[in-house]
Design a protein around this motif. Structure first.
Motif, PDB file in Angstrom:
ATOM      1  N   MET A  58       0.876  -1.359   0.068  1.00 19.34           N
ATOM      2  CA  MET A  58       0.230  -0.026   0.159  1.00 19.34           C
ATOM      3  C   MET A  58       0.691   1.031  -0.140  1.00 19.34           C
ATOM      4  N   SER A  59       0.796   2.012  -0.913  1.00 21.89           N
ATOM      5  CA  SER A  59       1.593   3.197  -0.792  1.00 21.89           C
ATOM      6  C   SER A  59       1.005   4.529   0.421  1.00 21.89           C
ATOM      7  N   GLU A  60       1.745   4.789   0.702  1.00 22.73           N
ATOM      8  CA  GLU A  60       2.319   5.372   2.155  1.00 22.73           C
ATOM      9  C   GLU A  60       0.905   6.854   1.642  1.00 22.73           C
ATOM     10  N   ALA A  61       0.432   7.962   0.034  1.00 21.86           N
ATOM     11  CA  ALA A  61      -1.051   7.957  -0.156  1.00 21.86           C
ATOM     12  C   ALA A  61      -2.206   7.528   0.080  1.00 21.86           C
ATOM     13  N   ASN A  62      -2.316   5.691   0.263  1.00 19.01           N
ATOM     14  CA  ASN A  62      -3.027   5.292   0.674  1.00 19.01           C
ATOM     15  C   ASN A  62      -4.084   5.077   1.721  1.00 19.01           C
ATOM     16  N   ASP A  63      -2.111   5.051   2.803  1.00 14.41           N
ATOM     17  CA  ASP A  63      -2.440   4.425   3.912  1.00 14.41           C
ATOM     18  C   ASP A  63      -3.149   5.877   4.871  1.00 14.41           C
ATOM     19  N   ARG A  64      -3.382   7.314   4.349  1.00 13.86           N
ATOM     20  CA  ARG A  64      -3.587   8.476   4.800  1.00 13.86           C
ATOM     21  C   ARG A  64      -5.172   8.950   3.643  1.00 13.86           C
ATOM     22  N   THR A  65      -5.944   7.919   3.277  1.00 17.20           N
ATOM     23  CA  THR A  65      -6.964   7.845   2.628  1.00 17.20           C
ATOM     24  C   THR A  65      -8.093   7.385   2.991  1.00 17.20           C
ATOM     25  N   LEU A  66      -9.738   7.975   2.586  1.00 23.75           N
ATOM     26  CA  LEU A  66     -10.383   7.543   3.472  1.00 23.75           C
ATOM     27  C   LEU A  66     -11.787   7.134   2.012  1.00 23.75           C
ATOM     28  N   SER A  67     -12.049   6.218   1.766  1.00 30.16           N
ATOM     29  CA  SER A  67     -12.671   6.329   0.775  1.00 30.16           C
ATOM     30  C   SER A  67     -14.370   6.244  -0.147  1.00 30.16           C
ATOM     31  N   LEU A  68     -15.498   6.558  -0.102  1.00 30.38           N
ATOM     32  CA  LEU A  68     -16.693   5.562  -0.271  1.00 30.38           C
ATOM     33  C   LEU A  68     -17.259   5.791  -2.179  1.00 30.38           C
ATOM     34  N   GLU A  69     -17.548   5.296  -2.305  1.00 28.58           N
ATOM     35  CA  GLU A  69     -18.081   5.472  -3.481  1.00 28.58           C
ATOM     36  C   GLU A  69     -19.313   5.161  -3.285  1.00 28.58           C
ATOM     37  N   ARG A  70     -20.526   5.274  -4.173  1.00 32.01           N
ATOM     38  CA  ARG A  70     -21.528   5.050  -5.038  1.00 32.01           C
ATOM     39  C   ARG A  70     -22.175   5.792  -5.965  1.00 32.01           C
ATOM     40  N   THR A  71     -23.320   4.868  -6.610  1.00 35.87           N
ATOM     41  CA  THR A  71     -24.493   5.486  -7.750  1.00 35.87           C
ATOM     42  C   THR A  71     -24.923   5.862  -7.288  1.00 35.87           C
ATOM     43  N   PHE A  72     -25.134   7.201  -8.033  1.00 39.95           N
ATOM     44  CA  PHE A  72     -26.483   8.088  -7.989  1.00 39.95           C
ATOM     45  C   PHE A  72     -27.128   7.545  -9.036  1.00 39.95           C
ATOM     46  N   ASP A  73     -28.738   7.339  -8.102  1.00 40.91           N
ATOM     47  CA  ASP A  73     -29.857   7.341  -9.771  1.00 40.91           C
ATOM     48  C   ASP A  73     -30.121   8.600 -10.155  1.00 40.91           C
ATOM     49  N   ALA A  74     -29.224   9.811 -10.724  1.00 36.95           N
ATOM     50  CA  ALA A  74     -29.571  10.327 -11.510  1.00 36.95           C
ATOM     51  C   ALA A  74     -28.366  11.012 -12.439  1.00 36.95           C
ATOM     52  N   PRO A  75     -28.988  12.184 -13.171  1.00 39.38           N
ATOM     53  CA  PRO A  75     -27.999  12.358 -14.364  1.00 39.38           C
ATOM     54  C   PRO A  75     -26.696  12.838 -13.523  1.00 39.38           C
ATOM     55  N   ILE A  76     -25.312  12.790 -14.142  1.00 40.36           N
ATOM     56  CA  ILE A  76     -24.235  13.530 -13.900  1.00 40.36           C
ATOM     57  C   ILE A  76     -24.561  15.304 -13.781  1.00 40.36           C
ATOM     58  N   GLN A  77     -25.263  15.851 -14.773  1.00 41.34           N
ATOM     59  CA  GLN A  77     -25.449  17.593 -14.760  1.00 41.34           C
ATOM     60  C   GLN A  77     -26.254  17.932 -12.770  1.00 41.34           C
ATOM     61  N   LEU A  78     -27.052  16.732 -12.936  1.00 40.01           N
ATOM     62  CA  LEU A  78     -28.098  17.050 -11.581  1.00 40.01           C
ATOM     63  C   LEU A  78     -27.227  16.449 -10.761  1.00 40.01           C
ATOM     64  N   VAL A  79     -26.603  15.269 -10.796  1.00 39.64           N
ATOM     65  CA  VAL A  79     -25.387  15.344  -8.823  1.00 39.64           C
ATOM     66  C   VAL A  79     -24.069  16.418  -9.207  1.00 39.64           C
ATOM     67  N   TRP A  80     -23.665  17.659 -10.670  1.00 47.58           N
ATOM     68  CA  TRP A  80     -22.528  18.142 -10.743  1.00 47.58           C
ATOM     69  C   TRP A  80     -23.318  18.724  -9.559  1.00 47.58           C
ATOM     70  N   GLU A  81     -24.611  19.845 -10.167  1.00 43.57           N
ATOM     71  CA  GLU A  81     -24.944  20.927  -9.426  1.00 43.57           C
ATOM     72  C   GLU A  81     -25.626  20.762  -8.660  1.00 43.57           C
ATOM     73  N   ALA A  82     -26.190  20.059  -7.394  1.00 42.16           N
ATOM     74  CA  ALA A  82     -26.367  19.709  -6.036  1.00 42.16           C
ATOM     75  C   ALA A  82     -24.819  20.083  -5.587  1.00 42.16           C
ATOM     76  N   TRP A  83     -23.532  19.505  -5.994  1.00 38.05           N
ATOM     77  CA  TRP A  83     -22.833  19.461  -5.055  1.00 38.05           C
ATOM     78  C   TRP A  83     -21.906  21.279  -5.692  1.00 38.05           C
ATOM     79  N   THR A  84     -22.516  22.014  -6.573  1.00 38.58           N
ATOM     80  CA  THR A  84     -21.997  23.370  -6.863  1.00 38.58           C
ATOM     81  C   THR A  84     -22.444  24.270  -6.589  1.00 38.58           C
TER      82      THR A  84
END
Length: 148
Positions: A1-27
């Protein structure tokens, strides 16, 4: 495991919405206020300059009235691809980098969220404090918001 991986926590999801809508929710601040923070919290946008070098600052109020401040500065933005920002979630987490990656998958959006901590020890501490449940709850709210 690389040093950066030792410092990183991640989550993955698939949202039931088009990318434009998810992007706007974030921005867009009016959308962010609807889902940012774990269930039960209310979020008030104090500052939001969505541009590289722009600052954001949100106040999150718990049901008991206590308040947490989240803030950061946008480091990199590629429209409909990723958002990278410094971040503090005072008083619980400080000096991290958050990374949000978006990928269109037909009418859905594949999403990966990572938090890079300054040290592996701090990363482990944050994981033990409930990183997965906390951010999982935030992204449950986001899923509900974009699914409307």
């Amino acid at each position: 495991m690389s040093e950066a991986n030792d410092r990183t926590l991640s989550l993955e999801r698939t949202f039931d919405a088009p990318i434009q809508l998810v992007w706007e929710a974030w921005t867009k601040p009016e959308h962010i206020a609807q889902w940012w923070g774990p269930k039960g919290m209310e979020t008030r946008i104090i500052a939001h300059k969505f541009a590289i070098g722009g600052a954001w600052k949100y106040a999150m109020t718990m049901p008991d009235g206590s308040e947490f401040i989240a803030d950061g500065v946008y480091k990199d933005i590629v429209e409909l691809k990723h958002i990278i920002s410094s971040a503090n979630f005072r008083p619980m987490t400080e000096g991290v980098e958050i990374q949000a990656y978006f990928e269109a998958a037909g009418d859905k959006t594949n999403f990966r969220f990572s938090v890079v901590h300054p040290t592996a020890e701090y990363c482990q501490q944050q994981e033990q404090m409930g990183f997965m449940n906390g951010w999982g709850s935030v992204f449950d709210r986001l899923s509900e918001f974009v699914g409307k």
